[in-house]
Every structure is written in C-alpha cells, then in structure tokens.
Design a protein around this motif. Structure first.
Motif, mmCIF file in Angstrom:
data_model
loop_
_atom_site.group_PDB
_atom_site.id
_atom_site.type_symbol
_atom_site.label_atom_id
_atom_site.label_comp_id
_atom_site.label_asym_id
_atom_site.label_seq_id
_atom_site.Cartn_x
_atom_site.Cartn_y
_atom_site.Cartn_z
ATOM 1 N N VAL A 31 8.740 -6.584 -13.744
ATOM 2 C CA VAL A 31 7.370 -6.777 -13.284
ATOM 3 C C VAL A 31 7.321 -7.970 -12.327
ATOM 4 C CG1 VAL A 31 6.345 -5.780 -15.359
ATOM 5 C CG2 VAL A 31 6.797 -8.241 -15.273
ATOM 6 N N PRO A 32 6.405 -7.968 -11.378
ATOM 7 C CA PRO A 32 6.273 -9.114 -10.469
ATOM 8 C C PRO A 32 5.967 -10.399 -11.237
ATOM 9 C CG PRO A 32 5.035 -7.232 -9.639
ATOM 10 C CD PRO A 32 5.462 -6.883 -11.034
ATOM 11 N N LEU A 65 1.788 -5.779 -5.044
ATOM 12 C CA LEU A 65 3.115 -5.465 -5.571
ATOM 13 C C LEU A 65 3.013 -4.586 -6.808
ATOM 14 C CD1 LEU A 65 4.900 -8.944 -5.333
ATOM 15 C CD2 LEU A 65 5.344 -6.936 -3.902
ATOM 16 N N ILE A 66 4.007 -3.734 -6.983
ATOM 17 C CA ILE A 66 4.119 -2.924 -8.191
ATOM 18 C C ILE A 66 5.468 -3.223 -8.839
ATOM 19 C CG2 ILE A 66 2.614 -1.118 -7.310
ATOM 20 C CD1 ILE A 66 5.079 0.522 -6.640
ATOM 21 N N ILE A 71 11.480 -8.151 -2.900
ATOM 22 C CA ILE A 71 12.219 -9.197 -2.197
ATOM 23 C C ILE A 71 11.233 -10.030 -1.378
ATOM 24 C CG2 ILE A 71 14.288 -7.757 -2.018
ATOM 25 C CD1 ILE A 71 13.649 -7.655 1.049
ATOM 26 N N TRP A 72 11.610 -11.292 -1.136
ATOM 27 C CA TRP A 72 10.842 -12.156 -0.236
ATOM 28 C C TRP A 72 11.480 -12.091 1.147
ATOM 29 C CZ3 TRP A 72 6.847 -15.916 -1.331
ATOM 30 C CH2 TRP A 72 6.354 -15.837 -2.635
ATOM 31 N N GLY A 79 5.570 -14.270 10.577
ATOM 32 C CA GLY A 79 6.423 -15.439 10.398
ATOM 33 C C GLY A 79 6.378 -16.059 9.015
ATOM 34 N N VAL A 80 5.543 -15.521 8.109
ATOM 35 C CA VAL A 80 5.393 -16.093 6.772
ATOM 36 C C VAL A 80 6.260 -15.307 5.786
ATOM 37 C CG1 VAL A 80 3.771 -16.580 4.896
ATOM 38 C CG2 VAL A 80 3.053 -16.874 7.278
ATOM 39 N N TRP A 81 7.020 -16.040 4.954
ATOM 40 C CA TRP A 81 7.816 -15.379 3.906
ATOM 41 C C TRP A 81 6.876 -14.848 2.833
ATOM 42 C CZ3 TRP A 81 13.217 -14.875 3.183
ATOM 43 C CH2 TRP A 81 13.996 -15.407 4.200
ATOM 44 N N VAL A 82 6.946 -13.549 2.579
ATOM 45 C CA VAL A 82 6.094 -12.918 1.574
ATOM 46 C C VAL A 82 6.933 -11.937 0.763
ATOM 47 C CG1 VAL A 82 3.965 -13.135 2.914
ATOM 48 C CG2 VAL A 82 5.386 -11.097 3.167
ATOM 49 N N PRO A 83 6.539 -11.648 -0.481
ATOM 50 C CA PRO A 83 7.240 -10.635 -1.271
ATOM 51 C C PRO A 83 6.711 -9.244 -0.951
ATOM 52 C CG PRO A 83 5.574 -11.683 -2.625
ATOM 53 C CD PRO A 83 5.508 -12.355 -1.277
ATOM 54 N N ILE A 84 7.622 -8.285 -0.841
ATOM 55 C CA ILE A 84 7.242 -6.898 -0.588
ATOM 56 C C ILE A 84 8.076 -5.993 -1.494
ATOM 57 C CG2 ILE A 84 6.582 -7.342 1.811
ATOM 58 C CD1 ILE A 84 9.272 -6.038 2.639
ATOM 59 N N ASN A 85 7.632 -4.766 -1.626
ATOM 60 C CA ASN A 85 8.409 -3.731 -2.309
ATOM 61 C C ASN A 85 9.230 -2.963 -1.283
ATOM 62 O OD1 ASN A 85 5.673 -3.604 -4.329
ATOM 63 N ND2 ASN A 85 7.677 -3.549 -5.325
ATOM 64 N N LEU A 86 10.558 -3.035 -1.393
ATOM 65 C CA LEU A 86 11.413 -2.193 -0.557
ATOM 66 C C LEU A 86 11.388 -0.771 -1.106
ATOM 67 C CD1 LEU A 86 14.652 -4.288 0.118
ATOM 68 C CD2 LEU A 86 12.748 -3.875 1.659
ATOM 69 N N SER A 87 11.535 0.189 -0.216
ATOM 70 C CA SER A 87 11.477 1.582 -0.670
ATOM 71 C C SER A 87 12.648 1.911 -1.584
ATOM 72 C CB SER A 87 11.472 2.520 0.542
ATOM 73 O OG SER A 87 12.628 2.296 1.343
ATOM 74 N N GLU A 88 13.860 1.470 -1.201
ATOM 75 C CA GLU A 88 15.015 1.831 -2.012
ATOM 76 C C GLU A 88 16.208 0.959 -1.652
ATOM 77 O OE1 GLU A 88 17.738 5.740 -2.135
ATOM 78 O OE2 GLU A 88 15.667 6.087 -2.772
ATOM 79 N N VAL A 89 16.978 0.561 -2.666
ATOM 80 C CA VAL A 89 18.247 -0.133 -2.479
ATOM 81 C C VAL A 89 19.272 0.551 -3.378
ATOM 82 C CG1 VAL A 89 19.529 -2.291 -2.762
ATOM 83 C CG2 VAL A 89 17.184 -2.344 -1.897
#
Length: 623
Positions: A411-412, A427-428, A462-463, A473-483
């Motif tokens: 969880v975030p 975020l999820i 990931i940030w 230009g701002v570091w933010v957390p996002i959900n990547l589709s797939e790794v």
C-alpha cells in the motif's frame, strides 16, 4: 550518549557480580524459544539463509556491510554511515520487509527500514528469506524478508554467560558491545548494550578531500525474556531501543559544503503469550512500536524537521496439528492501528485488520508443501486477496527440488500520499505475481541451491521527476503500468574438517533483469550481476577470513544513459583472529580486520566515494 552508555555498562557489570556464573558448556536440557514460528514452520519451497553469530561478529561495523558481503541483497548506501536501504531481485527498498521477532517494522512514513539505524550486533540470528511467500507479514513483503531474531533458551541448570566486544578502527571509530544471558528451568533473560561512534573522515580516493561532516554515534539496548507459566504455556517479552545521531556527508565536487544532521529514535516492545501442547497451540501478541526522526538543515541549529509514528498491534494465532496427516492448519489474525505525521503532514490514522490461513503438510518426509491465503481490510484502500503456495520435494538422498508462487501487495505510504507539493492522492496499491523454481543438493559438507525467479509487478510505485504534467520538474510518486523482474540465483557452501584444520566457503551469485514495461529498459539502481563470497580457515586457536564482493554496473537514469552510471566495483575485506584463552569458562579472542584491502575506489551512490583501505582491531571476551 557516552555517559548513558558507560552508566548502563556499569549496571550490567554490577549485575553480573551478584549472579551465579556457571560453565559456558554446562547447558543440559536446553530448550529454545522460537520468536517467529511463521518463518520456521511455513517456508517450504523458499530459500532461507541464516547469518549466524560468527558471521555477525566479523561484520560489526554496520548492518549494511554485513548484508553487502554476506547476502543476495543489493545495498544502496549514501556514503559509509549514511542512509542505507536493501532490495531483493531488482525490487525496490520498500518491497523488502524487515521483521523483528515476527513483527513487520518498516516505517509507515516511507515504507522502508534504514539499515544503518539498526544495531547488528544485538541480534542473535539474522534470517534472509527470498521471494514473495511471506504474505503473513503484510504490506511490502514482495521481494523478500529480513528477520531479526532474539534467541531465548531455558536450561535445567543455572546458567550465566557474558560477552564483551570492543573494537578500535581507523578514523576514530570505536565500538563497544556487552551481552548478558541468564537462564534456568523456569525463566530466561537476555540483555545487550551496544555503542558505536566514528569521526568517519576518511580520504575520498582520487581527490584532496575528506569525508567531512560524516561523523556518527549510536546507542542500542535490547532486553528479552521468557517465563514458564505452566508445562504448556509461556510469557515472552522483547524490547529493542535505538538512539542515533549522524551527520550527512557532502558529495563531490564540493563535499565540504555539507552541514546537516539526522537523529533516529526507535522503541519496539512486544509481549507474547504462548500455549502449546501436542495437538493445539495458541499465540497472542501485543506490540507497540515508536519511530521518530529529526533532520537538522544546520547541525548547530535547534530547528529541525521531523517525522514520527506510533503503531499498536494485536495478533492472535492458533494452530491445530493433524498427526495422521502430518499436517497443521493455522489461523493468523491481526489488528493494527498506526498513527503517523511529520512537520509537514498532519497526523493520519490508518487501521487494518488481516486474516490469514495456512495449511502445511509433509508426506513421508519426501514432499513438503504449504498453502497460504490472506485478506486485508484497510481503512484507506481496497486490498485484494493474496496467496502463496510453496513446495519442496526430496526425491533422492541429499537432492531436492523446490518451487513457489505467490501474489503480494504494497500500500502507498504516508509520504507517497501526503507529502506537500509532491504526494499523490491518486495512487493505488501495487501488486505482484511471482514464481520460482530451484534445485539443490545438500550433505554434511557441501550444499548448493540454484533457482530461477519471475516477478510481474503491476501499478508499481516509484518516485520520478516529471511524473505529473501539472508539476513539471518535481519528483512525485506514480504508478508504473508494469515492471518485469527475472533472473537466476546461486547459493553455495562448503566446509571441510581435517584433523585440526577447518575450511569454510560460502558464496552468493545473482543475475537480475528488471525491465520497465514502458521503456523496455533496466530499472534504475538494479545491478544485473551481483556476487559475494566468504572464505574462512581455522587451525587450533588461529582463524582467518576473506570476503569478496563484485557489484555490477548500475544505471541511475530511466534512459539507461552510459554517462550516468555507477561503475562496477570489486572490493574485498580480510581479517585474522587469535584465541588467547580457550577454556570451559573463558574465551578471549583478539583480531584485526582490513576493509577494502586492495584500496579500491568505488561508490554505491554517485559522487559519494566509499572508504579507502582501513583497519579495525577488536577483542572478544566470553566468560
């Protein structure tokens, strides 16, 4: 802090003076209390490595150094003594769960554990379990788990053991450790005290600078005990306390500009009631965990930023054995209420209830398997069912085949969601499906385990800079589709006794591909190749060890630019010890360790060279 250390040490010495001291080897009828039954009972099909006391003693300088040279983990450290994190199989640091006596202690603010904020020498055993089958430990146990355990032992005869370790090293580095163990047939107590400090001002190889503003000191105090209530029931308690202060060193090209300071305060307390007979066992746990950090932008200032958390856990476990089936059915129920805040985030309260069921069985001691399922009810998120299946087969003498598969989640964290100007409320939870298969061989002298793994992570958090078009230009957390992570792991050990000579060899090798589905490139801070090996030799009172680490090239940009990489490094440590005393009641050993023996330049973070060749003199007295 020094005054606290020496006063506490005086208390232990005085306490020892009034205790009855028996022979070190006179421990008849020993009964060991297992603090984490989930690890010992539910690991069929998974790789578990144990770092025992002798390995820990050879790596007292830091937890990061211990893991870097003795485990399959990748360690990312911001200079010696700085912030340090660990990751399994190309996953992130927040996918590594750190388990203290069965309790997940990752921070609710950033979802990680800082390994230079743990006192390695105070734990009796450290277990490293790779893979995602540790769903019973909750959020974050995707890549694997690191278990910090306190061993408690009852003895029919009155028993007292003392251990004192002191060391002096380069750059005004001092370490002191005292451990006390007392036991009889009714109760047992363990206590330990550790103090470490260093100016840490090593020269930065290839420059005219030193590692300025890198000093650190920390104090750790652990106490645990067990009391026999009835023939079948016990009351155990565990307490771990840590106070640390470190200065954050600067980075090239201007390392002298650093002037900041960081403080850690951690309290962990756990009370456990167990009832265990032939068919039925119960275990109830009550835990309170407190963490606080303070960051001073100017070390001379009284002004600081802070973050703190309070966690309350109630856990009830029940297991029923089916002797005719050689099986056990277990239920694990846990309620947690966590409060977290920083100077920039108002206090938030996250509540969670989880229910797990585990079935494990062995058939003719040839086939072992366990099946797990877990459901969480979180006040902030909908968390899916997670599950795991592990299998181990021994078709022939000494040979085995193991396999496992699982679904896990994370969880975030509070920082992911609420950090001002950077948090992301959209975020999820991230989830991961993974599988592993391995084959191995083990006898009294030689063992090898070769395994292949595959992890498919969805909505990985990931940030990243420029992750939000509205905040360029701002570091933010996002959900990547797939790794997708896949790779190969090899673990090998060999020991040989010949008259008075003993040879021990241990090695780990990992090959890891961690591919971002959006770019088809290697994920940042994941080395494709990682190897470490340890050679030990003992003859009568003399012992020698040699440690070798190879860390492959690491990309630091999502584009995998060759202009911004951490080059591979090949670094080694060595040491010798000699026993001055070796009797039933006393063992006195003196030694010297040389770190980075070949004086190699290497970095684990860009622009932050690690220490050059340095020395450590130590004395280890057990009485």
């Amino acid at each position: 802090m020094k005054k606290i250390f020496f006063k506490t040490l005086l208390f232990f010495v005085c306490f020892h003076g009034v205790a009855q001291n028996d022979s070190l080897v006179n421990r008849l009828g020993e009964v060991v209390i297992v603090s984490d039954r989930k690890l010992t009972n539910h690991s069929a099909g998974y790789k578990v490595e144990t770092l025992n006391d002798s390995i820990i003693v050879n790596n007292l300088e830091s937890f990061s150094a211990l893991l870097r040279f003795n485990s399959p983990l990748y360690i990312k450290e911001y200079g010696a003594g700085g912030t340090s994190t660990a990751s399994f199989r190309g996953t992130s640091a927040s996918n590594t769960a750190v388990i203290w006596n069965g309790i997940n202690i990752n921070s609710i603010n950033n979802g990680q554990t800082g390994f230079n904020s743990l006192t390695v020498s105070l734990f009796d055993a450290i277990d490293i379990r790779s893979g995602g089958g540790s769903l019973e430990y909750g959020s974050g146990a995707i890549g694997g788990t690191i278990h910090l355990n306190d061993n408690l032992k009852f003895s029919n005869d009155e028993f007292v053991s003392n251990q004192f370790i002191a060391s002096l090293g380069s750059y005004d580095t001092y370490n002191g450790l005292y451990k006390l163990k007392i036991s009889n047939s009714k109760w047992t107590i363990n206590a330990g005290l550790s103090y470490n400090q260093s100016e840490n001002d090593y020269p930065l190889l290839g420059t005219d600078y030193k590692n300025t503003n890198g000093a650190y000191e920390n104090l750790g105090f652990n106490v645990s005990g067990s009391f026999l209530l009835t023939k079948f029931s016990k009351l155990n308690f565990y307490s771990s306390n840590y106070f640390g202060e470190r200065l954050f060193s600067g980075e090239l090209p201007n390392p002298t500009s650093a002037n900041d300071k960081y403080q850690d305060i951690n309290y962990r307390n756990l009370l456990v009631y167990t009832f265990d007979n032939k068919r039925l066992s119960h275990e109830a746990k009550l835990a309170y965990l407190f963490q606080e950090y303070r960051y001073f932008d100017d070390k001379a200032s009284e002004t600081f930023n802070f973050g703190l958390s309070d966690r309350y856990l109630l856990n009830y476990n029940v297991s029923y054995r089916l002797p005719k089936w050689h099986a056990t059915v277990s239920s694990y129920s846990e309620y947690e209420s966590a409060f977290g805040k920083t100077d920039q985030i108002t206090e938030r309260n996250r509540k969670q209830f989880s229910q797990s069921f585990i079935y494990d069985q062995h058939i003719n001691r040839i086939l072992y398997f366990d099946a797990k399922i877990r459901k969480d009810f979180n006040s902030d998120y909908q968390v899916p069912f997670t599950y795991a299946l592990g299998l181990k087969v021994k078709p022939l003498n000494h040979f085995f085949i193991r396999a496992n598969g699982s679904k896990n989640y994370r969880v975030p964290t509070y920082n992911d969601l609420y950090w001002p100007g950077q948090g992301n409320l959209d975020l999820i939870p991230e989830s991961a499906l993974q599988s592993e298969v391995g084959v191995g061989y083990k006898n009294n002298q030689f063992s090898i385990d070769v395994g292949a793994f595959y992890i498919q992570a969805k909505d990985k958090i990931i940030w990243t800079p420029n992750g939000d078009a509205n905040r360029p230009g701002v570091w933010v957390p996002i959900n990547l589709s797939e790794v997708t992570n896949k790779g190969l792991e090899v673990v090998m050990s060999y020991k040989k006794n010949l008259n008075k000579h003993q040879l021990v060899l241990n090695a780990n090798y990992n090959y890891t591909l961690a591919i971002d589905g959006a770019t088809d490139l290697q994920v940042i801070f994941v080395p494709k190749n990682l190897f470490n090996g340890n050679l030990g030799y003992n003859y009568e009172r003399f012992s020698f060890f040699y440690q070798q680490l190879f860390n492959g090239k690491v990309y630091t940009t999502a584009s995998n630019s060759e202009d911004f990489v951490i080059p591979h490094y090949f670094v080694a440590n060595t040491g010798i010890d000699f026993k001055l005393l070796n009797t039933q009641n006393q063992q006195l050993k003196m030694g010297i360790k040389v770190n980075n023996v070949f004086n190699k330049y290497y970095v684990t973070q860009p622009r932050r060279p690690m220490p050059n060749r340095n020395f450590n003199f130590n004395i280890n007295y057990i009485f």
